[in-house]
Design a protein around this motif. Structure first.
Motif, PDB file in Angstrom:
ATOM      1  N   GLY A  56       0.685   9.124  -5.625  1.00 17.69           N
ATOM      2  CA  GLY A  56       0.643  10.402  -4.917  1.00 17.69           C
ATOM      3  C   GLY A  56      -0.718  10.686  -4.305  1.00 17.69           C
ATOM      4  N   CYS A  57      -1.427   9.639  -3.923  1.00 19.36           N
ATOM      5  CA  CYS A  57      -2.764   9.800  -3.359  1.00 19.36           C
ATOM      6  C   CYS A  57      -2.707   9.845  -1.830  1.00 19.36           C
ATOM      7  N   HIS A  58      -3.849  10.121  -1.225  1.00 12.88           N
ATOM      8  CA  HIS A  58      -3.969  10.131   0.227  1.00 12.88           C
ATOM      9  C   HIS A  58      -4.343   8.728   0.698  1.00 12.88           C
ATOM     10  N   TRP A  59      -4.035   8.433   1.954  1.00 10.06           N
ATOM     11  CA  TRP A  59      -4.440   7.142   2.519  1.00 10.06           C
ATOM     12  C   TRP A  59      -5.947   6.962   2.428  1.00 10.06           C
ATOM     13  N   LYS A  60      -6.703   8.041   2.614  1.00 14.76           N
ATOM     14  CA  LYS A  60      -8.168   7.929   2.606  1.00 14.76           C
ATOM     15  C   LYS A  60      -8.723   7.538   1.234  1.00 14.76           C
ATOM     16  N   ASP A  61      -7.893   7.626   0.204  1.00 11.03           N
ATOM     17  CA  ASP A  61      -8.332   7.274  -1.146  1.00 11.03           C
ATOM     18  C   ASP A  61      -8.100   5.804  -1.476  1.00 11.03           C
ATOM     19  N   GLY A  91      -4.075   5.844   9.943  1.00 11.61           N
ATOM     20  CA  GLY A  91      -5.422   5.744  10.485  1.00 11.61           C
ATOM     21  C   GLY A  91      -6.314   4.935   9.558  1.00 11.61           C
ATOM     22  N   VAL A  92      -7.243   4.216  10.130  1.00  7.65           N
ATOM     23  CA  VAL A  92      -8.127   3.369   9.328  1.00  7.65           C
ATOM     24  C   VAL A  92      -9.578   3.542   9.755  1.00  7.65           C
ATOM     25  N   LEU A 120       0.826  -1.208   0.000  1.00  9.14           N
ATOM     26  CA  LEU A 120       0.000   0.000   0.000  1.00  9.14           C
ATOM     27  C   LEU A 120       0.863   1.262   0.000  1.00  9.14           C
ATOM     28  N   LYS A 121       1.947   1.258   0.759  1.00 16.69           N
ATOM     29  CA  LYS A 121       2.862   2.407   0.774  1.00 16.69           C
ATOM     30  C   LYS A 121       3.441   2.645  -0.625  1.00 16.69           C
ATOM     31  N   ALA A 162      -4.665  -3.477  12.352  1.00 18.22           N
ATOM     32  CA  ALA A 162      -3.668  -3.367  13.421  1.00 18.22           C
ATOM     33  C   ALA A 162      -2.285  -3.043  12.846  1.00 18.22           C
ATOM     34  N   GLU A 163      -1.933  -3.657  11.742  1.00 17.72           N
ATOM     35  CA  GLU A 163      -0.629  -3.408  11.125  1.00 17.72           C
ATOM     36  C   GLU A 163      -0.544  -1.983  10.587  1.00 17.72           C
ATOM     37  N   LEU A 164      -1.632  -1.498   9.995  1.00 18.49           N
ATOM     38  CA  LEU A 164      -1.648  -0.116   9.515  1.00 18.49           C
ATOM     39  C   LEU A 164      -1.516   0.866  10.682  1.00 18.49           C
TER      40      LEU A 164
END
Length: 92
Positions: free
Chosen positions: A35-40, A64-65, A27-28, A56-58
């Motif tokens: 170049g996106c945000h985590w929320k995307d 944040g999840v 994911l990283k 838990a791993e994130l």
């Protein structure tokens, strides 16, 4: 940009524990690539247990999840469509 990938990970013996860090690293990589945000980003997992372990791993990696469990997903029309499409997408 929308991308859907099925990522297969190899087990280390019988343990799946290495999967969860590998998922975060993947994911990283994709986040940096687009170049996106985590929320995307979204991750679909086979079971609620997998969701909890990925979550838990994130969190360990300061990401944040907002997790939606299977019953919550199935309570929506779109969730049922997703659940019906997944079994049909395998190799024949």
């Amino acid at each position: 940009m929308t991308e859907v990938n099925r990522v297969e990970l190899k087990k280390d013996g019988t343990s799946q524990e290495t999967f969860y860090q590998a998922i975060v690293e993947y994911l990283k990589k994709k986040k940096a690539e687009y170049g996106c945000h985590w929320k995307d980003m979204a991750v679909l997992a086979l079971t609620n247990n997998h969701v909890q372990k990925i979550e838990a791993e994130l969190l360990k990696n300061d990401v944040g999840v907002a997790a939606v469990k299977g019953r919550q997903l199935l309570s929506t029309r779109d969730g049922v469509a997703v659940m019906f499409s997944l079994p049909c997408s395998g190799k024949r």
